[in-house]
Design an enzyme around this catalytic site. Structure first.
Site, PDB file in Angstrom:
ATOM      1  N   ASP A 345       0.846  -1.185   0.000  1.00 51.30           N
ATOM      2  CA  ASP A 345       0.000   0.000   0.000  1.00 51.30           C
ATOM      3  C   ASP A 345       0.887   1.243   0.000  1.00 51.30           C
ATOM      4  O   ASP A 345       1.938   1.245   0.636  1.00 51.30           O
ATOM      5  CB  ASP A 345      -0.845  -0.042   1.291  1.00 51.30           C
ATOM      6  N   ARG A 347      -0.671   4.549   0.281  1.00 51.90           N
ATOM      7  CA  ARG A 347      -1.601   5.676   0.453  1.00 51.90           C
ATOM      8  C   ARG A 347      -1.195   6.657   1.537  1.00 51.90           C
ATOM      9  O   ARG A 347      -1.669   7.767   1.586  1.00 51.90           O
ATOM     10  CB  ARG A 347      -3.013   5.152   0.745  1.00 51.90           C
TER      11      ARG A 347
END
Ligand SMILES: [Zn+2]
Length: 433
Positions: A345, A347
């Protein structure tokens, strides 16, 4: 010292009808004494917008410029292309008449709480009002936030009305399923020392990383330590508010919230490999209910496609998942992403709570999310979360059960963690179906 690069503007054009920009020297902004000389330092975190000072990130602002990068996030590259193609004057200054916010937002105490907001300009929607004197004097100060009103209409909301889950009230929601909202577009504006502190790293490491990993796109990151505000060329976010925004910043106002990271395939095209659009629609339903009870619903839509890895990486991972030995299954879900992207990830939810503080939120009564990656930073930033709302099982598409099981097993909020044998079972559709 003024640094100039000589370019041979007399080189012959490629086409006889080619438009050429007016010859002008290239001005390097990376040296003190050039752009930024005589600028007004930004007092980030000041409780007074005027005293905080304007973020001047326009390239035609000359010595008034006091930030690295420029406006419009990723779209700044299109603007560069428009200028290069001779379709936009490099010095174009916008006429901002009547563009002021349709709804008043703030100021709230969090705007001046140290390091509560480091990735957007809390005063960004008030630029034309706060700095009218400088704009009148010819300085190109632009808003980085725009606030407007809209009606939205989604088939899921009309379905909810037909099913009797939502009742039109003529104010928030009408019988045709139209929903009145306030929508707010926000460009990223990073206070580099604050961002570095948020990640617990040295600001010099942050500046160097941003400089090197963008191929040296912004030399000022390493040559101008006196400029500590950066407008990165990345996507921003949109906030949809349901209910009366006047209730923001009041502890008695009930708040429902969905933080949604962009998933174009599902959000727009209804692709069934994930739960993004169904969860977004459910979040909007909860927001409408909250607004109808006198509270405020908040949907934050972040341009962070494919966990901010981008859609190419995302689609590569889909192929890898569906072609792996044993088929598409939950116990290999995160591993396949990490194989392609190097991480699961990207983000960086550490920056995500900023927008909630900007909205003056101190408590979320209903957080429509199962993600611990979102829950943990919200709570760590000092916002109380009363209740977490999971997506109803009936809204999960069949092919999305791989993702849902993997997330539950990884610790997403749920009351039923799937057993190992279920995680090992191939549940996703094969690639050729
Ligand atoms: Zn999705």
């Amino acid at each position: 010292m003024r640094q100039e690069l000589a370019i041979d503007w007399n080189e012959p054009p490629l086409r006889t009808n080619e438009k050429r920009p007016v010859p002008r020297p290239i001005v390097l902004a990376s040296h003190p004494g050039n752009a930024g000389a005589g600028n007004r330092r930004i007092a980030w975190g000041s409780a007074d917008g005027h005293a905080r000072g304007a973020v001047v990130a326009t390239l035609n602002a000359g010595p008034s410029r006091n930030a690295i990068g420029t406006h419009s996030g990723a779209y700044s590259v299109y603007r560069a292309l428009a200028v290069a193609a001779g379709q936009l004057a490099a010095g174009h200054q916008p006429d901002l008449t009547n563009t002021s916010p349709a709804v008043r937002i703030g100021p709230f105490p969090q705007w001046s709480k140290p390091d509560a907001i480091v990735s957007l300009d809390p005063w960004g929607h008030l630029s034309t009002e706060l700095f009218a004197d400088r704009i009148a004097a010819g300085v190109d100060v632009r808003p980085s936030i725009a606030v407007t009103r809209a009606h939205i209409n989604m088939p899921e909301i009309a379905d909810a009305v037909r099913a009797g889950r939502l009742r039109p009230d003529g104010t928030v929601l009408d019988a045709a399923g139209n929903v009145r909202v306030t929508k707010i577009a926000i460009e990223p504006v990073w206070h580099l020392p604050g961002v570095a502190r948020r990640f617990g790293i040295a600001v010099s490491d942050l500046r160097r990383g941003l400089f090197e990993q963008t191929g040296g796109m912004f030399p000022e990151l390493v040559t101008r330590p006196d400029l500590d505000v950066f407008l990165p060329p990345i996507g921003g976010m949109t906030v949809y508010l349901f209910g009366d925004p006047a209730g923001l910043g009041r502890p008695e106002t009930r708040i429902a919230c969905r933080i949604h990271d962009e998933c174009n395939g599902s959000d727009v095209f209804g692709s069934d490999i994930c739960t993004c659009r169904p969860y977004l629609a459910h979040g909007i339903e909860v927001c409408i209910e909250t607004a109808q009870m006198g509270g405020i619903g908040v949907v934050v839509y972040n341009r962070k496609e494919g966990r901010a890895l981008g859609e190419v990486t995302k689609f590569l991972v889909y192929n890898a998942r569906k072609r792996q030995e044993g088929g598409d299954r939950a116990d290999a879900y995160f591993q396949r992403t990490e194989c392609v992207a190097g991480v699961q990830d990207m983000r960086f939810q550490e920056l995500m709570p900023d927008v909630l503080h900007w909205l003056g939120i101190t408590r979320i009564d209903q957080l429509v999310s199962m993600s611990n990656m979102k829950f943990a930073p919200i709570v760590a930033s000092g916002i109380e979360v009363v209740e977490r709302i999971a997506i109803p099982d009936a809204l999960i598409p069949a092919d999305a059960s791989v993702e849902m099981d993997a997330k539950k097993a990884a610790g997403y909020y749920t009351d039923a963690v799937p057993p190992p044998e279920v995680l090992h079972e191939a549940k996703g559709r094969p690639l050729d179906e």
